[in-house]
Design an enzyme around this catalytic site. Structure first.
Site, PDB file in Angstrom:
ATOM      1  N   HIS A  74       0.814  -0.996  -0.160  1.00 31.73           N
ATOM      2  CA  HIS A  74       0.071  -0.002  -0.006  1.00 31.73           C
ATOM      3  C   HIS A  74       0.863   1.226  -0.183  1.00 31.73           C
ATOM      4  O   HIS A  74       0.515   1.822  -0.680  1.00 31.73           O
ATOM      5  CB  HIS A  74      -1.380   0.408   1.201  1.00 31.73           C
ATOM      6  CG  HIS A  74      -2.035  -1.163   1.071  1.00 31.73           C
ATOM      7  ND1 HIS A  74      -3.469  -0.749   1.888  1.00 31.73           N
ATOM      8  CD2 HIS A  74      -2.216  -2.328   0.204  1.00 31.73           C
ATOM      9  CE1 HIS A  74      -4.113  -1.962   1.025  1.00 31.73           C
ATOM     10  NE2 HIS A  74      -3.469  -2.341   0.152  1.00 31.73           N
ATOM     11  N   ASP A  75       2.233   1.367   0.712  1.00 34.36           N
ATOM     12  CA  ASP A  75       3.113   2.724   0.662  1.00 34.36           C
ATOM     13  C   ASP A  75       3.729   2.209  -0.769  1.00 34.36           C
ATOM     14  O   ASP A  75       3.430   3.532  -1.605  1.00 34.36           O
ATOM     15  CB  ASP A  75       3.632   2.341   1.299  1.00 34.36           C
ATOM     16  CG  ASP A  75       4.712   3.737   1.537  1.00 34.36           C
ATOM     17  OD1 ASP A  75       3.778   4.531   1.390  1.00 34.36           O
ATOM     18  OD2 ASP A  75       6.143   3.263   1.313  1.00 34.36           O
ATOM     19  N   ASP A  89       7.942   5.530  -0.089  1.00 35.92           N
ATOM     20  CA  ASP A  89       8.525   6.717   0.255  1.00 35.92           C
ATOM     21  C   ASP A  89       7.409   6.895   2.028  1.00 35.92           C
ATOM     22  O   ASP A  89       7.774   7.703   2.097  1.00 35.92           O
ATOM     23  CB  ASP A  89       8.203   7.649   0.161  1.00 35.92           C
ATOM     24  CG  ASP A  89       6.489   7.677  -0.463  1.00 35.92           C
ATOM     25  OD1 ASP A  89       5.484   7.264  -0.083  1.00 35.92           O
ATOM     26  OD2 ASP A  89       6.458   8.534  -1.904  1.00 35.92           O
ATOM     27  N   SER A  91       4.856   6.836   3.032  1.00 36.39           N
ATOM     28  CA  SER A  91       3.498   7.837   2.726  1.00 36.39           C
ATOM     29  C   SER A  91       3.121   7.279   3.950  1.00 36.39           C
ATOM     30  O   SER A  91       1.211   7.880   4.181  1.00 36.39           O
ATOM     31  CB  SER A  91       3.301   8.339   1.624  1.00 36.39           C
ATOM     32  OG  SER A  91       2.936   7.519   0.973  1.00 36.39           O
ATOM     33  N   ASP A 222       4.565 -19.404  -1.090  1.00 34.32           N
ATOM     34  CA  ASP A 222       4.496 -20.509  -2.563  1.00 34.32           C
ATOM     35  C   ASP A 222       3.220 -20.638  -3.673  1.00 34.32           C
ATOM     36  O   ASP A 222       2.257 -19.581  -2.910  1.00 34.32           O
ATOM     37  CB  ASP A 222       4.840 -21.758  -1.771  1.00 34.32           C
ATOM     38  CG  ASP A 222       3.292 -22.324  -0.899  1.00 34.32           C
ATOM     39  OD1 ASP A 222       2.172 -21.772  -1.195  1.00 34.32           O
ATOM     40  OD2 ASP A 222       3.429 -23.484  -0.425  1.00 34.32           O
TER      41      ASP A 222
END
Ligand code: HEM
Length: 946
Positions: A74-75, A89, A91, A222
């Site tokens: 998600h970053d 970054d 955020s 896996d």
């Protein structure tokens, strides 16, 4: 027995992960190296332990490794290769309470990571190390971790995180921004969705289980997810189950919709193909950083690494005690002995080596390490300048010389721990010894202060205090500074002493005595247990030349933790001390005993900003950056204010870096000239050149970009040494005389309605959607022919709809500021913003609730996936109309249409429903655009006439 010197070029890869020898110590990535390689044991960091084993979690339904991986994704998904913005970054720290990060996963992950953030290691670097730990703990996949990421100072744009209800066309856009094609998208989703699963707490519309795992091996990264999917045995809640009925089956949409299962079946067929794909894709994920951020080489484990080196003046200044630890990588062989051979201050090689004793062992995923400690007393007049480490492995001896430069030790500025103290009232006294009558040093103290909400990661505030002279001891002068800490400070401060071009840094207060000891004269010294010389501290004040009461008379300050604002945290985080001019106080990169530790690489700004810190050996002070101009160059090359006929010089402006002064487009070129940048930015109102080689374009100047002195812009252009191209965080700004602002094209027959937001939980326009790299307003109008509304968004997306969904409301015109991918003179919306048009000439009338012969329309009612309000029978179909639903429900009292294509029947309308305003049921029926068929979670309800 034989002896050899360790040659530190790239070595043969004895083990798979060892590629090249480690960097020369000290390096700005030294703390990151510990995070990656010291998982357990002596001096271990504990990061990997939080996700080892892979099944570890804060409760039985939570898997920390999965939460970390999802949070990292998600970053990173904010990365946009078209604008060079976003990526890994940090955020996410500003976004933990947004809808896109609903639930505890991001909050808990960021809070766990916050403990590892320092002035040297940014949150985003910690996330990269955490991703490495996850992949190693849950699989054999090993990714390389580089350092030097720079944390965002605000949240990224919304709309980048894929939502399960999105169509595959939206997913394509979202992953394309990260530079992934269909194959990459499928691989990324499959590699992510193989540990952990979906939680009822966060997604009751998808599962009713505490944890519905994606596959049958949720603690192993896996290819089971792919195997089970292809075999038809999958229980993946994003493929089967209730997600199907309410269109949340996003894994199915991705796997099958992207390329008809071609990629997922290749992943299922071969575990090695899967592992290689995941390795590549996770590597891409952590290396996706905003343009301008310069990453270090991959961090590899040092063969030998010093820790906690300390010189301490004692015995009235006649002796110096040298203490510390040395870590030796023992993976290559059992270590039986470690000695230090050293060179003294006069460059003479000492005859007697320094012995060490075993201190402890540590291990990482691949490596084991042995630590050896030492303490020896040296004559102060010869002291030490560098050492090599001689390691005996079985019957072979290897000398490690730190890539030929030796492990450097400076004795010009020394922290004197015994003379320093912290009393119970929070009064800190720091004493330093400075050799040969150099200038008075500065004490630099770093404390962690809370950031603005919701960011749980503290920022680092630095205070610099000049130290006051106390007395002379041998060839050293003693200096002291006093300061008081507020009891509110939660985390102990870290401090360093800076003098001239050297520094003694990264000192903690935890071992300090509550009262300061005096420095004994030679006659008072007692014999040391250490190897080569004698000397010790005694606390008697008799004969002492320095007392704590004298220190308190020196310059003092009070430090309290204040919540830092955005700009506070940036100012305090940059390395130049505040209270003294930077030329006096900035530590130099040529210092021998790691001033880099205080010059935070983690907070060094990308590219242009890094030069401000190039004097303090930050990661980005690489040799590829242009040299600053000589003063002659800067005075003789001041650009003409008139520029040229095509552009006009506006001045020298501050570039806040995140976001940039100009955000429309950017370009880098070692041969940069003003003309090149002007050409590159021909479709923008402003352009500017920075740091000799960077070019930025935009239609608006960041409001934080203020005018600066012309002398601040003094770097010659890479491609033209007689012209100026800005400076570090300084942009030489120009307006483009020939630029004409993009206009909303006059589309015959269409009325421009303005800039609109997307709907709440749904797209504003639902009938059709398109994406094209050459999108224009005309193209979208033609794709939507016959449908009343069309809208262009995010440069290359096009949506059509018969009606505007609820939640889609007018926004400031400036929000729709992205130029169309196919025509840079037109605006095509923005992130989650539609430039909206209505076919005014020939509108299709708004959809209606048609009059029915044997039933009456009751109104628009709420409904929900988990508690349907008409429960007896249901169907759906792409040919749905009100009449079709009426026929299907002929035996029931009520029928209702929903979400364009769904139809529900029941004899009772459940009391859990509420009647809402008519506008909330605005979707056209899939089979007849002139009729209303509810909306998302909204039923258009009819009751049979009695
Ligand atoms: C179409 C794209 C994607 C969608 C719609 C999506 C959606 C979701 C949803 C709804 C969940 C369940 C969250 C919960 O209930 O706790 C989830 C979990 C997860 N996602 Fe994704 N995801 C996508 C892509 C990815 C990618 C590319 C990764 C790569 C790292 C990833 C990693 C994960 C992980 C590890 C979990 C498990 C979290 C846990 O068990 O706590 N996802 N995703």
């Amino acid at each position: 027995m034989y002896t050899k010197t360790f040659i530190t070029a790239c070595l043969l890869a004895i083990r798979q992960h060892v590629v090249c020898a480690a960097s020369t110590w000290p390096a700005p990535t030294d703390e990151l190296e510990d995070l990656i390689f010291l998982s357990t044991g002596y001096r271990s960091t504990g990061l990997a332990g939080l996700v080892t084993p892979c099944s570890k979690g804060l409760s039985s339904s939570r898997v920390t490794a999965a939460e970390w991986l999802r949070t990292a994704f998600h970053d990173a998904i904010s990365g946009n290769i078209f604008t060079g913005l976003g990526g890994l970054d940090g955020s996410i720290a500003w976004e933990i309470d947004t809808l896109e990060n609903e639930g505890v996963f991001a909050d808990d992950s960021v809070k766990a990571w916050a403990n590892f953030v320092s002035d040297q290691t940014s949150l985003s670097d910690v996330i990269a190390a955490a991703t490495y730990a996850v992949t190693r703990s849950c699989s054999n996949i090993s990714i390389a971790v580089r350092g030097g990421r720079v944390d965002a100072t605000q949240a990224g744009p919304v709309g980048f995180v894929p939502q399960p209800q999105n169509a595959v066309t939206i997913f394509r856009n979202q992953f394309a921004r990260m530079g992934l094609d269909d194959q990459g998208m499928v691989q990324f989703v499959a590699c992510g969705h193989t540990i952990g699963g979906v939680h009822v707490a966060d997604h009751p519309e998808i599962t009713d289980k505490a944890l519905a795992t994606f596959d049958k091996t949720p603690y192993s990264l896996d290819n089971s997810i792919a195997v089970e999917y292809m075999q038809g045995t999958t229980n993946n809640p994003l493929v089967v189950g209730q997600s199907v009925a309410n269109r949340r089956n996003s894994d199915f949409k991705v796997f099958s919709g992207a390329d008809r299962n071609v990629t997922i079946s290749a992943l299922a067929a071969d575990r090695e193909v899967f592992d290689n794909a995941c390795k590549t894709i996770f590597q891409k994920m952590i290396d996706q950083v905003p343009s301008g951020v310069v990453l270090s080489d991959p961090v590899t484990p040092y063969e030998v690494k010093p820790y906690g080196l300390q010189l301490t003046l004692l015995d009235g200044g006649s002796k110096i005690r040298f203490t510390g630890d040395v870590r030796v990588r023992s993976t290559r062989g059992a270590v039986s002995q470690v000695q230090l051979t050293y060179t003294d201050r006069n460059r003479a090689v000492a005859q007697t080596p320094i012995d060490t004793t075993a201190k402890g062992i540590a291990a990482g995923f691949d490596d084991s390490f042995d630590f050896f400690g030492f303490s020896t007393d040296l004559p102060a007049d010869t002291s030490i300048s560098s050492f090599n480490v001689v390691v005996t492995y079985g019957d072979s001896i290897t000398t490690f010389d730190n890539n030929g430069s030796g492990f450097q030790v400076q004795d010009a500025v020394i922290y004197q721990a015994p003379q320093s103290c912290l009393n119970s009232d929070g009064q800190l006294t720091v004493v330093a010894a400075v050799r040969d009558a150099q200038d008075a040093p500065n004490l630099q103290v770093m404390i962690k202060v809370p950031q603005a909400s919701p960011n749980p990661v503290p920022s680092i505030s630095t205070t610099t205090i000049p130290m006051a002279t106390q007395s002379a001891v041998g060839s050293y002068g003693l200096y002291a500074a006093n300061l008081a800490f507020s009891p509110d400070i939660k985390q102990p401060p870290v401090f360093g002493i800076f003098g001239g071009s050297v520094a003694d840094t990264r000192k903690g207060v935890s071992d300090l005595a509550t009262s300061c000891a005096t420095l004994a004269t030679p006659t008072q010294s007692s014999s040391s247990s250490s190897s080569s010389a004698s000397g010790d501290f005694i606390t008697s004040s008799a004969g002492g030349n320095f007392t704590s009461s004298s220190i308190s008379a020196s310059a003092s300050s009070v430090i309290t933790p204040t919540p830092s604002t955005l700009s506070d945290s940036m100012t305090s985080s940059t390395s130049a001390p505040e209270s003294v001019s930077s030329s006096e106080s900035t530590p130099s990169s040529s210092s021998e005993l790691t001033p880099s530790s205080v010059s935070s690489s983690s907070i060094s700004a990308p590219a242009s900003a890094s030069s401000t810190e190039s004097t303090s050996s930050s990661i980005s002070s690489s040799s590829s950056n242009p040299e600053p101009p000589s003063s002659t160059a800067s005075t003789s090359t001041t650009p003409s204010p008139t520029g040229s006929a095509d552009y006009a010089f506006e001045g020298c402006y501050y570039d806040p870096v995140n976001p940039r002064a100009l955000t429309g487009k950017n370009d880098y070129n070692d041969e940069m000239t003003i003309d090149l940048c002007a050409t590159s930015c021909s479709q923008f109102h402003y352009f500017g050149v920075e740091y000799g080689r960077e070019c930025y374009c935009g239609n608006e100047l960041n409001s934080l970009s203020t005018s600066q002195s012309l002398t601040d812009c003094a770097m010659p252009c890479g491609g033209s040494s007689t012209r100026i191209c800005g400076g570090p965080q300084r942009i030489s700004l120009y307006t483009n005389s020939k630029y004409s602002a993009p206009v909303e094209p006059s589309m015959p027959g269409y009325e421009y309605k303005g800039c609109y937001s997307e709907g709440s939980n749904t797209r504003a326009l639902l009938t059709k959607s398109f994406n094209a790299p050459d999108m224009t307003v005309e193209q979208c109008a033609s794709l939507c022919t016959g449908i009343p509304y069309f809208g262009v968004e995010y440069s290359q997306e096009c949506y059509c709809g018969t009606t505007l969904q609820s939640g889609s409301v007018p926004q400031p015109a400036s929000d729709c500021n992205m130029l169309c991918a196919g025509n840079k003179t037109q605006y095509c919306g923005g992130p989650n913003r539609l430039s909206l048009y209505l076919d005014a000439a020939n509108p299709v009338s708004s959809p209606m609730n048609p009059p029915m012969s044997d039933s009456t329309y009751q109104g628009c009612y709420t409904d929900s996936v988990n508690a349907r309000v008409l429960i007896d029978l249901w169907t759906s179909g792409s040919d749905m109309t009100v009449q079709k639903c009426a026929n299907f429900c002929a035996r029931y009292a009520y029928f209702g249409t929903e979400y364009s294509a769904e139809c529900y029947c029941g004899d009772v309308l459940k009391s859990s429903t509420t009647k809402v305003e008519e506008a909330q049921c605005g979707m056209s029926c899939a089979g007849n655009m002139s009729q209303v068929c509810g909306s998302g979670d909204r039923l258009s309800v009819y009751l049979k006439d009695s």
